[in-house]
Scaffold this active site. Structure first.
Site, PDB file in Angstrom:
ATOM      1  N   ALA A 147       0.873  -1.177   0.000  1.00 44.21           N
ATOM      2  CA  ALA A 147       0.000   0.000   0.000  1.00 44.21           C
ATOM      3  C   ALA A 147       0.905   1.221   0.000  1.00 44.21           C
ATOM      4  O   ALA A 147       2.086   1.136   0.363  1.00 44.21           O
ATOM      5  CB  ALA A 147      -0.874  -0.013   1.248  1.00 44.21           C
ATOM      6  N   GLY A 197       0.576  -5.221   0.555  1.00 46.77           N
ATOM      7  CA  GLY A 197      -0.587  -5.195  -0.336  1.00 46.77           C
ATOM      8  C   GLY A 197      -0.253  -5.739  -1.705  1.00 46.77           C
ATOM      9  O   GLY A 197      -1.122  -6.273  -2.397  1.00 46.77           O
ATOM     10  N   GLU A 199      -0.585  -9.300  -1.423  1.00 51.36           N
ATOM     11  CA  GLU A 199      -2.023  -9.573  -1.223  1.00 51.36           C
ATOM     12  C   GLU A 199      -2.797  -9.456  -2.530  1.00 51.36           C
ATOM     13  O   GLU A 199      -3.785 -10.156  -2.735  1.00 51.36           O
ATOM     14  CB  GLU A 199      -2.578  -8.621  -0.164  1.00 51.36           C
ATOM     15  CG  GLU A 199      -2.033  -8.954   1.223  1.00 51.36           C
ATOM     16  CD  GLU A 199      -2.413  -7.923   2.253  1.00 51.36           C
ATOM     17  OE1 GLU A 199      -2.026  -6.744   2.095  1.00 51.36           O
ATOM     18  OE2 GLU A 199      -3.104  -8.279   3.213  1.00 51.36           O
ATOM     19  N   GLU A 244       4.330  -5.770   6.870  1.00 53.99           N
ATOM     20  CA  GLU A 244       3.557  -4.737   7.570  1.00 53.99           C
ATOM     21  C   GLU A 244       3.925  -4.634   9.048  1.00 53.99           C
ATOM     22  O   GLU A 244       3.858  -3.580   9.640  1.00 53.99           O
ATOM     23  CB  GLU A 244       2.060  -5.018   7.441  1.00 53.99           C
ATOM     24  CG  GLU A 244       1.478  -4.761   6.064  1.00 53.99           C
ATOM     25  CD  GLU A 244       1.600  -5.960   5.136  1.00 53.99           C
ATOM     26  OE1 GLU A 244       2.433  -6.855   5.404  1.00 53.99           O
ATOM     27  OE2 GLU A 244       0.865  -5.999   4.141  1.00 53.99           O
TER      28      GLU A 244
END
Ligand code: T1G
Length: 692
Positions: A66, A105, A108, A128
């Protein structure tokens, strides 16, 4: 080729739609990236010519997570979950093509693709936890369904980057394709999926690996126990573990909800704010306002180290580890032999733990040239002295070096305190003189304080900053003052700690408060570890401090089983009644009326003056920015990263509160607590250190 938006395009090659992302520097999942992905997948799915879809990235890496810079701001554009749903529910097989580092992310997103292919140099991870978070886009629910619970626990709590070969072996990647040929390899794989009529694999539907762990809470308890020390004080590891437990015990969608809840708990907390601040602060430290990124640097092909003691040996190892030859100098053969022996022993111990091969050990030792002749340094590009911390000796060494070293060689001192300008003045090349302050153990501690003298040249500074990265250190540029940044602030804490044990606290009270705050150990335990007799002179000792009295009693610290603490045969420490007596007597002789001292007072007296000293360092221009000071303390002294560093923490406490306390202590305890002018100004203006 159809441009979907500024960072995304869709190219149809035969029956394969290729979605290409190009959003430097790391293809982070910013709003424009999410918007591009959603648009591209909607278009590819709607295009009847497209039978399969490849997602690939330009630039140095697949999506690396992200966009951390967007955190805390209002979200715009499609959510990450919208993008993931479009991919996972695509009626056409989606292949994620991975190079560089598929992280957070990014991984993911790859996990909602039906297949994942990668080049052998690629890596995957869910880091993270390093910014105080957890994979908040289904990573904690999908990862264990592929790699199993134990590996998932390890990955989400360590944030490790798993190399492609291992990722392939654990089923995270379906195939490795030829290095440098990712696009063609991924398209060929997509065509193979079509030709073989392979299913649209949805990771969320896999259940065998999580079911195998169901009803076995001992897996999680054992993991918590094994990592208790490492996770001490952190919130994120525990929340990550809870998410993996949810993946085992809850249906997928329930698990997603639990992941969301635990993610938000972290995202809204101060620990993640601190760790995200540190993430950017580390990168900011490399930016020197008056030394542009394109400043030429000096190639460092050969290093000289003067002094083969603990520091000289550790310093040498950093360069040997980076494949840079080192000539190490000692005056006496026995010291040289011992120093080289310690380096070899360190490597062999690492090899015993399986982190080095014997071949690596020999290669590194092969790069080391011991010598007793400083002339051997004549062709070195960088020479670092790590001799005794006495100005006279340093000056003598630099005078000799000035005559021996080749033109343009960098002459560095490892001094912890001494004035670099004074040392530079003994040479005809002050522009080549710099401080490289390593922290002991020098081959372990990540921090390198790079001390610029008045005359240090910009190329020398740029070279030192670049070299710090080469040897795996985090270089922070600091100015010349007593103790530079780290030790100058440490002195504030040490002074108060010594006073507190006379005024009523005991060493174990001070250590406990600072340990519970998150520091690796308190000042007295640290003194025992280092040795109370460092710098103690039996010929001159005069019982003038508690430490001297303890040395006079032959209480030298861990090394002889007794210091501020008593130690058992396993070096377990316990408060010493003998030391308690010594302290009480010492205070009585000085008519110090002991009193009850609260933990809060201990914390405030030890840490607030550090924040105040940091403010003085900033106003004197001895650090470029407050976040550099925080990077020094996190990487040089083990300040808990989840508290962001002394300056970040000071703002969290409230500079107004700290100022008020400093004023109170100033009135009762004297000038050691005189507030800095900067602190006064910032509080008066309602500002923070970034406005310094
Ligand atoms: N967001 C924004 N900027 C980033 C970024 C990110 N995720 N990662 C790197 N940058 C910037 C960085 O600040 C620097 O900027 C430049 O890119 C180069 O970085 C939903 C919530 C990928 C291994 O934690 O580990 O996904 O200084 O110097 O050494 O579950 O960057 O040039 O202006 O580090 O080659 C999870 C963090 C996010 C990965 C590359 N992902 N990044 O290392 O370059 S949270 C991460 C890294 C998330 C999801 C959750 C490294 C790297 P500037 P760099 P590098």
């Amino acid at each position: 080729m159809a441009a979907i938006n500024a960072v995304t395009d869709l190219t149809v090659e035969g029956d394969v739609g290729v979605v290409t992302l190009n959003s430097p520097p790391v293809n982070a999942l910013s709003a424009v990236v999410r918007e591009g992905l959603k648009g591209a997948f909607d278009a590819a799915i709607a295009d009847p010519a497209v039978k399969a879809i490849v997602l690939i990235c330009d630039g140095k890496t697949f999506i690396a997570g992200a966009d951390i810079t967007e955190f805390g701001k209002a979200m715009t554009g499609p959510s990450l979950q919208d993008v993931q749903n479009a991919i996972e529910n695509s009626p056409k097989p989606v292949v994620a093509a991975i190079h560089g580092t598929a992280l957070g992310g990014g991984l993911e997103v790859a996990l909602v693709a039906h297949y994942r292919v990668a080049v052998p140099s690629a890596k995957a991870g869910l880091p993270e936890v390093n910014i105080g978070l957890l994979p908040g886009a289904g990573g904690t629910q999908r990862l264990p369904r592929i790699v199993g619970v134990e590996k998932a626990l390890e990955m989400v709590t360590s944030g490790q980057h798993v190399p492609a070969k291992a990722a392939h072996a654990m089923g995270l990647f379906d195939e490795l394709v030829e290095e440098g040929n990712l696009r063609a390899g991924a398209i060929a794989f997509a065509r193979k999926v079509l030709a073989e009529g392979r299913p649209l694999n949805k990771v969320r539907e896999l259940s065998d690996k999580v079911e195998a762990a169901r009803g076995k809470p001992e897996i999680f308890e054992a993991f918590r126990k094994a990592n208790a020390k490492k996770f001490r004080g952190f919130m994120a590891p525990e929340n990550n573990i809870k998410c993996i437990e949810a993946a085992v015990n809850l249906p997928f969608d329930e698990g997603l909800k639990e992941e969301r809840r635990l993610f938000m708990e972290l995202m809204t907390g101060s620990q993640s704010a601190a760790q995200r601040y540190v993430f950017f602060a580390e990168r900011q430290a490399a930016k020197i306002p008056d030394v542009p990124d394109d400043t030429p640097t000096i190639p460092i092909k050969k290093v000289g180290v003067i002094g083969a003691g603990t520091m000289g040996g550790g310093i040498s190892m950093n360069f040997l580890n980076a494949g840079i030859p080192v000539t190490i100098i000692e005056a006496k053969p026995e010291n040289l032999e011992r120093g080289v022996g310690v380096i070899r022993k360190n490597y062999e111990n690492t090899a015993k733990k399986g982190r080095l091969t014997q071949d690596d050990v020999e290669k590194r030792m092969g790069l080391l040239t011991p010598s007793m002749d400083m002339e051997a340094l004549a062709d070195c590009d960088l020479i670092i002295e790590a001799v005794f911390e006495l100005m006279e000796i340093k000056k003598e060494v630099f005078t000799k070096l000035d005559a021996i070293a080749k033109p343009g060689a960098i002459l560095a001192t490892n001094t912890s305190y001494l004035n670099i300008d004074e040392i530079a003045a003994t040479t005809k090349r002050p522009e080549s003189v710099i401080g490289l302050h390593f922290f002991s153990p020098a081959n372990v501690m990540r921090l390198l304080e790079i001390v610029r003298g008045d005359k240090t040249g910009k190329e020398v500074i740029a070279t030192a900053m670049k070299l710090s990265k080469t040897i795996g250190k985090i270089g922070v540029l600091v100015g010349v003052c007593h103790g530079f940044v780290g030790n100058r602030m440490l002195a504030q804490r040490q002074r108060e700690a010594q006073k507190l044990i006379l005024e009523g606290a005991m060493p174990w009270d001070v250590d406990r408060v600072l340990y519970d705050f998150g520091l690796p150990m308190g000042p007295f335990a640290m003194s025992d570890l280092a040795g109370l007799d460092i710098g103690w002179d039996p010929a001159k000792t005069s019982s003038s401090t508690v430490r001297e009295v303890l040395c006079e009693m032959d209480r030298r610290g861990q090394k002889n089983g007794k210091g501020f603490y008593d130690y058992d045969e396993n070096r377990n420490a316990s408060p010493s009644p003998v030391v308690e007596e010594v302290i009480r007597d010492f205070a009585e002789k000085r008519q110090i009326q002991r009193r009850e001292i609260s933990d809060q007072e201990i914390l405030e007296r030890c840490l607030y003056p550090m924040v105040n000293e940091g403010a003085k360092i900033l106003e004197e221009g001895k650090a470029i920015r407050a976040s550099d000071i925080d990077i020094v303390w996190i990487n040089g002294y083990g300040w808990p990263v989840y508290r962001g560093g002394p300056m970040f923490w000071g703002e969290l406490v409230g500079l107004d509160k700290i100022l008020a306390k400093m004023r109170e202590f100033h009135a009762t305890l004297g000038d050691d607590f005189k507030p800095s002018a900067l602190l006064e100004r910032l509080v008066a203006e309602g500002k923070g250190f970034k406005d310094a």
